[in-house]
Scaffold this motif. Structure first.
Motif, PDB file in Angstrom:
ATOM      1  N   GLN A  48       0.861  -1.136   0.111  1.00 18.03           N
ATOM      2  CA  GLN A  48       0.084  -0.125  -0.049  1.00 18.03           C
ATOM      3  C   GLN A  48       1.117   1.164   0.144  1.00 18.03           C
ATOM      4  OE1 GLN A  48      -2.709  -1.246   3.453  1.00 18.03           O
ATOM      5  NE2 GLN A  48      -4.013  -0.125   2.150  1.00 18.03           N
ATOM      6  N   GLU A  49       2.124   1.407   0.854  1.00 16.90           N
ATOM      7  CA  GLU A  49       2.558   2.504   0.849  1.00 16.90           C
ATOM      8  C   GLU A  49       3.393   2.556  -0.366  1.00 16.90           C
ATOM      9  OE1 GLU A  49       5.201   2.414   4.362  1.00 16.90           O
ATOM     10  OE2 GLU A  49       3.677   1.895   5.671  1.00 16.90           O
ATOM     11  N   GLN A  50       3.681   1.717  -1.257  1.00 16.50           N
ATOM     12  CA  GLN A  50       4.212   1.779  -2.535  1.00 16.50           C
ATOM     13  C   GLN A  50       3.275   1.956  -3.546  1.00 16.50           C
ATOM     14  OE1 GLN A  50       7.292  -1.224  -3.051  1.00 16.50           O
ATOM     15  NE2 GLN A  50       7.634  -1.278  -0.828  1.00 16.50           N
ATOM     16  N   GLY A  51       1.998   2.291  -3.153  1.00 15.54           N
ATOM     17  CA  GLY A  51       0.879   2.683  -4.245  1.00 15.54           C
ATOM     18  C   GLY A  51      -0.027   1.882  -4.745  1.00 15.54           C
ATOM     19  N   VAL A  54      -4.936  -2.871  -2.044  1.00 14.74           N
ATOM     20  CA  VAL A  54      -4.732  -4.186  -1.780  1.00 14.74           C
ATOM     21  C   VAL A  54      -6.108  -4.741  -1.123  1.00 14.74           C
ATOM     22  CG1 VAL A  54      -3.537  -5.613   0.103  1.00 14.74           C
ATOM     23  CG2 VAL A  54      -2.203  -4.048  -1.045  1.00 14.74           C
ATOM     24  N   ASP A  55      -6.383  -5.677  -1.533  1.00 15.22           N
ATOM     25  CA  ASP A  55      -7.748  -6.628  -1.024  1.00 15.22           C
ATOM     26  C   ASP A  55      -7.021  -7.897  -0.453  1.00 15.22           C
ATOM     27  OD1 ASP A  55      -9.333  -4.900  -2.558  1.00 15.22           O
ATOM     28  OD2 ASP A  55      -8.958  -6.166  -4.199  1.00 15.22           O
ATOM     29  N   LEU A  86      -3.649  -5.612  10.265  1.00 15.90           N
ATOM     30  CA  LEU A  86      -4.842  -5.482   9.465  1.00 15.90           C
ATOM     31  C   LEU A  86      -5.487  -4.426   9.603  1.00 15.90           C
ATOM     32  CD1 LEU A  86      -7.039  -7.026   7.471  1.00 15.90           C
ATOM     33  CD2 LEU A  86      -7.770  -8.204   9.778  1.00 15.90           C
ATOM     34  N   ASP A  87      -5.741  -3.836  10.918  1.00 16.55           N
ATOM     35  CA  ASP A  87      -6.450  -2.659  11.114  1.00 16.55           C
ATOM     36  C   ASP A  87      -5.739  -1.392  10.548  1.00 16.55           C
ATOM     37  OD1 ASP A  87      -8.367  -3.821  12.542  1.00 16.55           O
ATOM     38  OD2 ASP A  87      -7.518  -3.351  14.580  1.00 16.55           O
ATOM     39  N   GLY A  88      -4.124  -1.323  10.408  1.00 17.23           N
ATOM     40  CA  GLY A  88      -3.304  -0.544   9.776  1.00 17.23           C
ATOM     41  C   GLY A  88      -3.661  -0.533   8.376  1.00 17.23           C
ATOM     42  N   ALA A  89      -3.647  -1.723   7.738  1.00 17.09           N
ATOM     43  CA  ALA A  89      -3.926  -1.857   6.344  1.00 17.09           C
ATOM     44  C   ALA A  89      -5.249  -1.306   5.852  1.00 17.09           C
ATOM     45  CB  ALA A  89      -3.786  -3.154   5.674  1.00 17.09           C
ATOM     46  N   LEU A  90      -6.388  -1.519   6.580  1.00 17.86           N
ATOM     47  CA  LEU A  90      -7.869  -0.988   6.436  1.00 17.86           C
ATOM     48  C   LEU A  90      -7.729   0.452   6.564  1.00 17.86           C
ATOM     49  CD1 LEU A  90      -9.910  -3.716   8.451  1.00 17.86           C
ATOM     50  CD2 LEU A  90      -9.722  -3.343   5.894  1.00 17.86           C
ATOM     51  N   LYS A  91      -7.240   1.009   7.762  1.00 11.07           N
ATOM     52  CA  LYS A  91      -7.025   2.718   7.888  1.00 11.07           C
ATOM     53  C   LYS A  91      -6.657   3.254   6.474  1.00 11.07           C
ATOM     54  CE  LYS A  91      -7.273   2.233  12.637  1.00 11.07           C
ATOM     55  NZ  LYS A  91      -6.416   2.498  13.979  1.00 11.07           N
ATOM     56  N   LYS A  92      -5.626   2.622   5.776  1.00 13.70           N
ATOM     57  CA  LYS A  92      -4.949   3.071   4.710  1.00 13.70           C
ATOM     58  C   LYS A  92      -5.570   2.830   3.386  1.00 13.70           C
ATOM     59  CE  LYS A  92      -0.860   1.440   6.310  1.00 13.70           C
ATOM     60  NZ  LYS A  92       0.486   1.059   6.322  1.00 13.70           N
ATOM     61  N   GLY A  93      -6.974   2.032   3.468  1.00 12.17           N
ATOM     62  CA  GLY A  93      -7.536   1.774   2.146  1.00 12.17           C
ATOM     63  C   GLY A  93      -7.723   0.519   1.741  1.00 12.17           C
ATOM     64  N   ALA A  94      -7.121  -0.312   2.616  1.00 15.77           N
ATOM     65  CA  ALA A  94      -7.123  -1.809   1.978  1.00 15.77           C
ATOM     66  C   ALA A  94      -8.577  -2.483   2.190  1.00 15.77           C
ATOM     67  CB  ALA A  94      -6.094  -2.618   2.557  1.00 15.77           C
ATOM     68  N   THR A  95      -9.202  -3.239   1.370  1.00 14.34           N
ATOM     69  CA  THR A  95     -10.216  -3.801   1.734  1.00 14.34           C
ATOM     70  C   THR A  95      -9.856  -5.130   2.269  1.00 14.34           C
ATOM     71  OG1 THR A  95     -10.439  -4.868  -0.502  1.00 14.34           O
ATOM     72  CG2 THR A  95     -11.622  -2.702  -0.099  1.00 14.34           C
ATOM     73  N   ALA A  96     -11.049  -5.885   2.909  1.00 11.65           N
ATOM     74  CA  ALA A  96     -10.676  -7.222   3.684  1.00 11.65           C
ATOM     75  C   ALA A  96     -12.004  -8.099   3.634  1.00 11.65           C
ATOM     76  CB  ALA A  96     -10.124  -7.177   5.209  1.00 11.65           C
ATOM     77  N   SER A  97     -11.892  -9.102   3.661  1.00  9.36           N
ATOM     78  CA  SER A  97     -13.131 -10.022   3.735  1.00  9.36           C
ATOM     79  C   SER A  97     -12.709 -11.259   4.154  1.00  9.36           C
ATOM     80  CB  SER A  97     -13.864  -9.990   2.341  1.00  9.36           C
ATOM     81  OG  SER A  97     -13.250 -10.510   1.286  1.00  9.36           O
ATOM     82  N   VAL A  98     -13.637 -12.007   4.652  1.00 10.02           N
ATOM     83  CA  VAL A  98     -13.219 -13.421   5.089  1.00 10.02           C
ATOM     84  C   VAL A  98     -14.104 -14.284   3.871  1.00 10.02           C
ATOM     85  CG1 VAL A  98     -13.154 -13.017   7.736  1.00 10.02           C
ATOM     86  CG2 VAL A  98     -15.325 -13.571   6.410  1.00 10.02           C
ATOM     87  N   CYS A  99     -13.510 -15.680   3.480  1.00 11.81           N
ATOM     88  CA  CYS A  99     -13.982 -16.313   2.539  1.00 11.81           C
ATOM     89  C   CYS A  99     -15.436 -16.744   2.905  1.00 11.81           C
ATOM     90  CB  CYS A  99     -13.137 -17.274   2.400  1.00 11.81           C
ATOM     91  SG  CYS A  99     -13.084 -18.847   3.708  1.00 11.81           S
ATOM     92  N   ALA A 100     -15.974 -17.091   1.898  1.00  8.05           N
ATOM     93  CA  ALA A 100     -17.399 -17.455   2.028  1.00  8.05           C
ATOM     94  C   ALA A 100     -17.575 -18.556   3.069  1.00  8.05           C
ATOM     95  CB  ALA A 100     -18.070 -17.677   0.711  1.00  8.05           C
TER      96      ALA A 100
END
Length: 139
Positions: A48-51, A54-55, A86-100
């Motif tokens: 993310q920091e490199q542009g 990220v999902d 994980l929280d840090g990545a989300l705060k920077k704009g990543a998306t996250a999901s748990v598999c179905a």
């Protein structure tokens, strides 16, 4: 000559637009290992920091870091848990999901997930993984 020039200009514009698009990355994490989870989240944050956009897809024991109140082992040298990363990545704009498969097979519900994390839709996730400009990294 005019057709060649127009073709070159169009090719340059197309190359520029591809080069300026964010790299799309999916980090698929299933490992129960705290170090593997931590490394996946460290790299997600670095990408993310490199542009990159990220999902993060969490399944099996790795899905546990998506739960509210998830703690886990603290990792050196920064004394953080995979859930905190994980929280840090989300705060920077990543998306996250748990598999179905995660929620119905663990007894958890969607409301047990941290804010911003949702159950993945298999059709949408499958299409996303097939995108030509997407890198998929598994842990």
């Amino acid at each position: 000559m005019k057709k060649t020039f127009v073709a070159l200009v169009l090719a340059a514009i197309s190359s520029y637009s591809i080069a300026t698009e964010k790299q799309q990355v999916t980090v698929s994490l299933t490992s129960a290992s705290t170090m593997a989870q931590g490394m996946a989240m460290v790299l997600a944050n670095q990408m993310q920091e490199q542009g990159a956009q990220v999902d993060i897809l969490l399944c099996d024991k790795a899905g546990d870091i998506a739960l509210k109140g998830a703690e886990g082992e603290t990792l050196k040298p920064n004394n953080v848990t995979p859930a905190q990363l994980l929280d840090g990545a989300l705060k920077k704009g990543a998306t996250a999901s748990v598999c179905a498969l995660y929620l119905p097979n663990t007894g958890n519900k969607a409301e047990d997930l941290r804010d911003g994390i949702k159950p993945a839709n298999p059709a949408e996730m499958g299409a996303r993984l097939l995108e030509a400009n997407r890198k998929v990294i598994g842990f």
